[in-house]
Design an enzyme around this catalytic site. Structure first.
Site, PDB file in Angstrom:
ATOM      1  N   CYS A   1       0.833  -1.205   0.000  1.00  0.00           N
ATOM      2  CA  CYS A   1       0.000   0.000   0.000  1.00  0.00           C
ATOM      3  C   CYS A   1       0.876   1.266   0.000  1.00  0.00           C
ATOM      4  O   CYS A   1       1.600   1.506  -0.947  1.00  0.00           O
ATOM      5  CB  CYS A   1      -0.993  -0.025   1.155  1.00  0.00           C
ATOM      6  SG  CYS A   1      -2.354   1.156   0.973  1.00  0.00           S
TER       7      CYS A   1
ATOM      8  N   HIS B   1      -4.069  -4.736   0.073  1.00  0.00           N
ATOM      9  CA  HIS B   1      -3.645  -5.237   1.384  1.00  0.00           C
ATOM     10  C   HIS B   1      -3.734  -6.764   1.403  1.00  0.00           C
ATOM     11  O   HIS B   1      -4.821  -7.310   1.591  1.00  0.00           O
ATOM     12  CB  HIS B   1      -4.532  -4.657   2.487  1.00  0.00           C
ATOM     13  CG  HIS B   1      -4.289  -3.221   2.767  1.00  0.00           C
ATOM     14  ND1 HIS B   1      -3.327  -2.786   3.642  1.00  0.00           N
ATOM     15  CD2 HIS B   1      -4.881  -2.108   2.288  1.00  0.00           C
ATOM     16  CE1 HIS B   1      -3.332  -1.467   3.693  1.00  0.00           C
ATOM     17  NE2 HIS B   1      -4.266  -1.030   2.871  1.00  0.00           N
TER      18      HIS B   1
ATOM     19  N   GLU C   1      -2.820  -8.712   3.708  1.00  0.00           N
ATOM     20  CA  GLU C   1      -3.208  -9.137   5.053  1.00  0.00           C
ATOM     21  C   GLU C   1      -4.710  -9.025   5.289  1.00  0.00           C
ATOM     22  O   GLU C   1      -5.237  -9.563   6.268  1.00  0.00           O
ATOM     23  CB  GLU C   1      -2.435  -8.330   6.109  1.00  0.00           C
ATOM     24  CG  GLU C   1      -2.898  -6.911   6.334  1.00  0.00           C
ATOM     25  CD  GLU C   1      -2.409  -5.901   5.310  1.00  0.00           C
ATOM     26  OE1 GLU C   1      -2.633  -4.704   5.542  1.00  0.00           O
ATOM     27  OE2 GLU C   1      -1.803  -6.313   4.294  1.00  0.00           O
TER      28      GLU C   1
END
Length: 211
Positions: free
Chosen positions: A81, A186, A188
């Site tokens: 990001c 992202h 995650e």
């Protein structure tokens, strides 16, 4: 276990990134120490927020040159990001110079009546480097999670590993070349697809160490 340094420069919650790396089989070490970057097997530069504060925080911690040095050394590197955007030379978001590791600029999405800015939520990737190890064991157009108002615009388009389309605008979503990988989304927060991408990165780290 692959020890991966996760750079802490006060730009976002590192907990979810570290948990995801652990699930991917790595040992994350949150640090703002240049010595830790030198010792680690690989580097992850995450980030949430604005371009200028990110660069100011890196500078205040004396991390700009160490980051450039570890990238130049060939150590596996992953930007996430904002951590992808600050690899570039500059941004329309601010006035600070970026790290300049990748030639190009960070640009803002154009306003369109049919889209929202920031680009937020799930979207599909269009893979442009299908042979990149980053995409191993993934479907052809995987869904990942985005939150961003700005996107990177590299001068050398061959570094693009994937694009994403928001409204009528198709922009860079991932970059891969040499030892550098970076993603605008992202991983995650991208469920099993994101975990697989991180697992692929960890596998690259292990292979690099084994050589």
């Amino acid at each position: 276990m692959a020890v991966i340094a996760v750079i802490d420069y006060d730009m976002g919650n590192l907990h979810s990134v570290c948990k995801a790396l652990e699930k991917a089989g790595a040992t994350p070490k949150v640090t703002s120490s240049a010595k830790d970057l030198e010792r680690a097997m690989a580097i992850v530069l995450p980030g949430v927020g604005a371009f200028d504060p990110a660069m100011q925080n890196l500078r205040s911690r004396g991390l700009i040159e160490p980051i450039k040095n570890v990238v130049a050394s060939g150590k596996p590197f992953l930007g996430i990001c904002l951590g992808m955007q600050i690899l570039f030379e500059s941004s329309e978001e601010g006035v600070e110079n970026g790290l300049g590791i990748i030639k190009g600029k960070v640009r803002r999405f154009r306003a369109e009546s049919e889209i929202r800015i920031p680009h937020m939520g799930w979207n599909q990737l269009e893979i442009t480097q299908p042979r990149s190890l980053l995409w191993e064991h993934l479907p052809p157009q995987p869904w990942v999670y985005f939150v961003h108002s700005f996107y990177v615009d590299p001068i050398e388009k061959k570094v693009n590993a994937a694009t994403v389309t928001h409204g009528s605008q198709t922009v860079t979503a991932a970059i891969a070349y040499d030892n550098v990988t970076a993603v605008q989304f992202h991983p995650e927060k991208s469920s099993n697809v994101g975990l697989q991408i991180l697992s692929n990165f960890v596998s690259q780290v292990r292979e690099k160490v084994a050589v």
